[in-house]
Design a protein around this motif. Structure first.
Motif, PDB file in Angstrom:
ATOM      1  N   LEU A 285       4.123  -5.681  -1.553  1.00  0.00           N
ATOM      2  CA  LEU A 285       2.524  -5.547  -1.345  1.00  0.00           C
ATOM      3  C   LEU A 285       1.838  -5.647  -2.693  1.00  0.00           C
ATOM      4  CD1 LEU A 285       3.103  -2.420   0.940  1.00  0.00           C
ATOM      5  CD2 LEU A 285       2.896  -4.757   1.447  1.00  0.00           C
ATOM      6  N   LEU A 286       2.787  -5.649  -3.649  1.00  0.00           N
ATOM      7  CA  LEU A 286       1.847  -5.825  -5.079  1.00  0.00           C
ATOM      8  C   LEU A 286       0.800  -6.776  -5.226  1.00  0.00           C
ATOM      9  CD1 LEU A 286       5.009  -5.153  -7.553  1.00  0.00           C
ATOM     10  CD2 LEU A 286       3.253  -3.513  -6.732  1.00  0.00           C
ATOM     11  N   GLU A 288      -1.433  -7.773  -3.437  1.00  0.00           N
ATOM     12  CA  GLU A 288      -2.716  -7.685  -2.396  1.00  0.00           C
ATOM     13  C   GLU A 288      -3.247  -6.439  -3.131  1.00  0.00           C
ATOM     14  OE1 GLU A 288      -0.939  -6.832   1.311  1.00  0.00           O
ATOM     15  OE2 GLU A 288       0.503  -8.296   0.472  1.00  0.00           O
ATOM     16  N   HIS A 289      -2.843  -5.737  -4.106  1.00  0.00           N
ATOM     17  CA  HIS A 289      -3.365  -4.383  -4.804  1.00  0.00           C
ATOM     18  C   HIS A 289      -3.724  -4.523  -6.342  1.00  0.00           C
ATOM     19  CE1 HIS A 289      -2.728  -2.405  -0.936  1.00  0.00           C
ATOM     20  NE2 HIS A 289      -1.707  -3.279  -0.728  1.00  0.00           N
ATOM     21  N   ASP A 290      -4.554  -3.823  -6.759  1.00  0.00           N
ATOM     22  CA  ASP A 290      -4.994  -3.326  -8.165  1.00  0.00           C
ATOM     23  C   ASP A 290      -4.306  -2.271  -8.597  1.00  0.00           C
ATOM     24  OD1 ASP A 290      -6.150  -3.076 -10.617  1.00  0.00           O
ATOM     25  OD2 ASP A 290      -8.166  -2.664  -9.904  1.00  0.00           O
ATOM     26  N   LEU A 291      -3.315  -2.713  -9.434  1.00  0.00           N
ATOM     27  CA  LEU A 291      -2.591  -1.521  -9.912  1.00  0.00           C
ATOM     28  C   LEU A 291      -2.535  -1.574 -11.301  1.00  0.00           C
ATOM     29  CD1 LEU A 291       0.699  -1.307  -8.015  1.00  0.00           C
ATOM     30  CD2 LEU A 291      -1.766  -0.514  -7.274  1.00  0.00           C
ATOM     31  N   TYR A 312       8.524  -6.518 -11.187  1.00  0.00           N
ATOM     32  CA  TYR A 312       7.749  -5.682 -11.376  1.00  0.00           C
ATOM     33  C   TYR A 312       6.878  -6.373 -12.465  1.00  0.00           C
ATOM     34  CZ  TYR A 312       7.795  -2.407  -7.379  1.00  0.00           C
ATOM     35  OH  TYR A 312       7.512  -1.715  -6.052  1.00  0.00           O
ATOM     36  N   ARG A 313       7.605  -6.501 -13.510  1.00  0.00           N
ATOM     37  CA  ARG A 313       6.979  -6.883 -14.888  1.00  0.00           C
ATOM     38  C   ARG A 313       6.354  -8.186 -14.634  1.00  0.00           C
ATOM     39  NH1 ARG A 313       7.789 -10.590 -18.553  1.00  0.00           N
ATOM     40  NH2 ARG A 313       9.803 -11.225 -17.784  1.00  0.00           N
ATOM     41  N   GLU A 314       6.992  -9.140 -13.637  1.00  0.00           N
ATOM     42  CA  GLU A 314       6.221 -10.356 -13.566  1.00  0.00           C
ATOM     43  C   GLU A 314       4.907 -10.232 -12.705  1.00  0.00           C
ATOM     44  OE1 GLU A 314       9.594 -12.940 -12.086  1.00  0.00           O
ATOM     45  OE2 GLU A 314      10.501 -12.716 -14.031  1.00  0.00           O
ATOM     46  N   ALA A 315       4.984  -9.407 -11.577  1.00  0.00           N
ATOM     47  CA  ALA A 315       3.841  -9.132 -10.764  1.00  0.00           C
ATOM     48  C   ALA A 315       2.919  -8.404 -11.428  1.00  0.00           C
ATOM     49  CB  ALA A 315       4.433  -8.492  -9.546  1.00  0.00           C
TER      50      ALA A 315
END
Lengths: 540, 540
Positions: A285-286, A288-291, A312-315
């Motif tokens: 889901l990463l 599509e979202h602004d984290l 996660y690091r790449e995304a």
């Protein structure tokens, strides 16, 4: 000669009064079935003061155990403070335990009252007649439509609070060694064992969550603890947040990836923590979202797959921050925070480091002990040994002395049951659980190491490696593999992938494909279940 | 009911063993008269182990006081650990004290040995015959050419170390309340008073230096403590660095602005700390140096002028991080770290905030008490009161009970002698010392507030405001102003500048221009000296 410093005990009452005085304007958001509630710390603290006298009204004894059977919510956090600040002992019950374990635990702890989220009543209420010490069940209405039994033991949380007179002034001074909270370990064998935290251990552990090379909690943070508040105090995040003054976002009952990622985005969460399984679910889901507010994803509970952290690091530019510990260690014992000597490293080397469990935090001592000879092992990153831990927030024994003997050394260290090596920079790398170690032809094979290598395969979601009996080698490894959705992979591909990565004699004798790795009630791999399934001896 | 956590005392032996095991590869650089030396923590720790047995050889008693008369150096840091880890008490002597004070202090503490930097021998040796308890003077050769007396009491530090057998294994377990170190306050009146730190207070204070909203010390930091190691343990930086694993740069005897800025640049220092006077000196040199590694300039000891902090922010993007405390508070009590509610603020508002003393750090309690009525003051940022402090690293009494009575309240809080207001976010703003408050016509005037406003004038380097007797108003303020080099300013200009900034009746009755503000031995404004000079009553 003694120092001449003030005799000020380390107690959670300080954490409460500090939060109330300096951080009253900060907020705690709780996700509910129907939306969200938001409370300021000032409002929350006023409710803690009411709850404190509710415990008197319910005639909870001076050091009585106050059970909770709750999700992560602001109201659960009220209990987190009201119980210990009045001298009682918070006892967080794990909502995922089997009924017989719950009954055993509530009985063993002698819980006098239990606070239950309404949505969890269907799980809890059927047990209530078996709980001999429980005199009151207080229902916290979280908007669920579960029926509330008409029973003299049942009370409504909000009604009790509304009727209560707030406790005034400062909470009384307590002995810092007094019990503050307890949590039972859910071992796969034997009865659960009670770990009893003191005020001192809780305060010191909270301080550690504020240190830069641990979680670095700050007043400027917004923290979402996904790890449940019934798992070793949610890794110390709630008490840490109150001490630091961080804003909090509590996820409530909805633990779906969509719900989590939405909370992370909407509240601009900067620090969050949860087990790897959670992050595997959130990963797709990463995009599509602004984290962009997120700076730290604390991950632990089981070894963090390198590939997950890298994904996660790449995304989003934020790898996992791995921490290691257990209920008996409060739980933070090591954290894999970046070090100065990584400055020259490649991203690949850093990823290897992040897949380690990390360096003991201040005040924790770790030693590696050969499980056969009892000798201390060198920190040369080669030799492995059982991880033994000592420190002011590490258990000395279990409640009522039960089940303890084997788990504590004669000189008072905790035997964690994990096997690891350590490097000269203090960084620990787990290779196995002592009980999961595979001894093949007299040599140890680390099942966790093998699992990590298999999970590095791009088509593999999860993997568990177990020992199976073998006529010649005594034990040999068998790999249980969960393939990623929509992917296909053969046993040969797995073995080919492994061949250049591990010693030849480490290659599993067989690869079994399974739908999911069975988990214990706290989300850890249940290898016992797999061993039962695949235990028939093989010859190769 | 007690918690069941391990009984692990908080002692500096943990700090030592942790640094030795995990941070052996990190370095401590020391600037000397002839250049620089660099040592690894591993080498340093091996020397601490030798020094531990040297103290036995010198027959220092089990809790004997070990005096030091030294600059900030790696060797001084050896003493910082060897003395307390062997149960002795480190006693840092302030090299800037008057001879009679030094004699009084060394005698009062009953120092058995004193370790003296060779460059400081000319200050120390003339006093030695008056020091009754001192049996040995150990000279640390720092390359100075001061003559070393031929005297049976004199030993060479390096010779003692070379001849010593290193202490092996782990230092013995100590009571955490045992004395670890002591430091005398140098009040402007009466005899100096001894503050005795315990292992517990030193460890807890060190932990605080690692927390994000205090100094946030990390393994990745390079720390230059400019504040002397004989001032309240250099604000806790040395012990904090060892606990965190930070690299250290020790400035040695050369405290010129040029030497300091050069160390900051060459070693890519990330955290440094010193009094405002130091930073005033360094300011003009900033444009010629690359200080891009610097993230925190800790500043305290006296109120940090807003203009100074802003000048640093404008020049290198790093304003001062103000901290407040005193010898009696170990010393960190409050830190003015940025807060979440500043996110929307203008740079100007932030600068105002940074000119405050900040928020009490975890475990420290602060209250504001009306000096006349003894009533608690509200934290409304208006009401002022004496700052009283409580916490596990705050003094309960002075050594040998002397001079204490008036400085501790009946319920055990420290009366700091500072007068402040506090806002609802916990941020303290000092307005004066109780003894420097000016009472004009029955109303208080804050001399520190007035000074800050005067120092905001671009042509003013420093300012001190004192009370002078007045027939009608009892007291009126007089401003003593130091003009910046090369600048010219008149009394009228100062008063014009002040007029829109303070209440009319706060305007000083007179402005006197002086060459420099007289300082005490620890670098604080000596208003006593100014009062003596300008005390003649005036009529207006």
């Amino acid at each position: 000669m003694l120092g001449l410093m003030q005799d000020r005990p380390l107690t959670l009452t300080h954490v409460f009064h500090r939060a109330e005085q300096y951080f009253g304007h900060k907020t705690i958001v709780t996700a509910t079935a129907n939306g969200e509630t938001s409370t300021t710390i000032a409002e929350w603290a006023a409710r803690v003061r009411r709850l404190a006298t509710v415990l008197d009204t319910l005639e909870v004894s001076a050091d009585g155990r106050v059970g909770t059977f709750c999700w992560n919510t602001a109201r659960h956090l009220e209990l987190y403070l009201a119980a210990p600040c009045t001298g009682r002992v918070l006892h967080t019950l794990n909502i995922r335990l089997f009924p017989e374990q719950l009954v055993y635990i509530a009985d063993h702890a002698q819980d006098e009252v239990v606070f239950v989220d309404r949505s969890l009543l269907p799980l809890f209420w059927p047990l209530v007649d078996q709980l001999e010490s429980v005199r009151h069940v207080i229902v916290i209405d979280d908007g669920a439509d579960a029926e509330v039994p008409s029973d003299p033991r049942v009370h409504d949380y909000e009604e009790l609070l509304a009727a209560a007179t707030p406790f005034e002034g400062r909470f009384p001074v307590l002995d810092e060694n007094r019990a503050a909270a307890m949590c039972y370990t859910s071992g796969t064998t034997g009865n659960p064992k009670g770990v009893v935290y003191s005020h001192r251990s809780a305060v010191l552990h909270s301080l550690i969550t504020l240190t830069t090379d641990a979680m670095a909690l700050s007043e400027r943070d917004v923290v979402l603890p996904i790890v449940p508040m019934f798992h070793a105090n949610a890794w110390g995040l709630p008490y840490g947040c109150l001490l630091a003054g961080s804003s909090m976002v509590m996820p409530g009952p909805n633990m779906t990836p969509q719900a989590i990622v939405s909370l992370l985005e909407r509240h601009r969460v900067s620090v969050t923590g949860g087990v790897p399984t959670i992050w595997m679910g959130v990963l797709p889901l990463l995009p599509e979202h602004d984290l962009s507010a997120l700076r730290t994803i604390l991950c632990g509970g089981s070894a963090v797959p390198r590939a997950l952290s890298e994904a996660y690091r790449e995304a989003i530019g934020v790898p996992m921050l791995q921490a290691w510990g257990m209920t008996e260690t409060s739980p933070i014992a090591t954290v894999s925070s970046p070090r100065s000597h990584h400055a020259e490293w490649t991203e690949d080397q850093r990823a290897d480091y992040r897949a380690r469990q990390g360096v003991p935090v201040p005040l924790v001592d770790v030693r590696l002990v050969d499980p056969d000879t009892g000798e201390l092992q060198p920190w040369d990153d080669q030799a492995t040994g059982e991880v033994q831990a000592a420190g002011p927030w590490i258990a000395a024994e279990y409640y009522r002395g039960e089940g303890g003997g084997a788990q504590f050394t004669e000189d008072g260290w905790l035997r964690t049951g994990d096997v690891a090596s350590g490097d000269r920079y203090g960084s620990v790398r787990l290779v196995d659980r002592t009980k999961d170690l595979i001894k093949s032809g007299g040599e140890w094979i680390g099942s966790v190491e093998l699992e990590n290598e298999i999970m590095a395969h791009p088509k593999v979601a999860e993997a568990a490696v177990i020992a199976i009996p073998h006529e010649k080698w005594v034990e040999r490894p068998l790999a249980c593999v969960v393939v990623k959705e929509g992917e296909n992979v053969t046993a040969e591909e797995i073995l080919e992938f492994l061949a250049p990565r591990v010693a030849k004699w480490w290659l599993p004798d067989a690869v079994e494909f399974i739908d999911e790795v069975p988990k214990t009630s706290v989300g850890k791999f249940s290898k016992k279940t797999l061993r039962e399934k695949f235990a028939s001896p093989r010859v190769s």
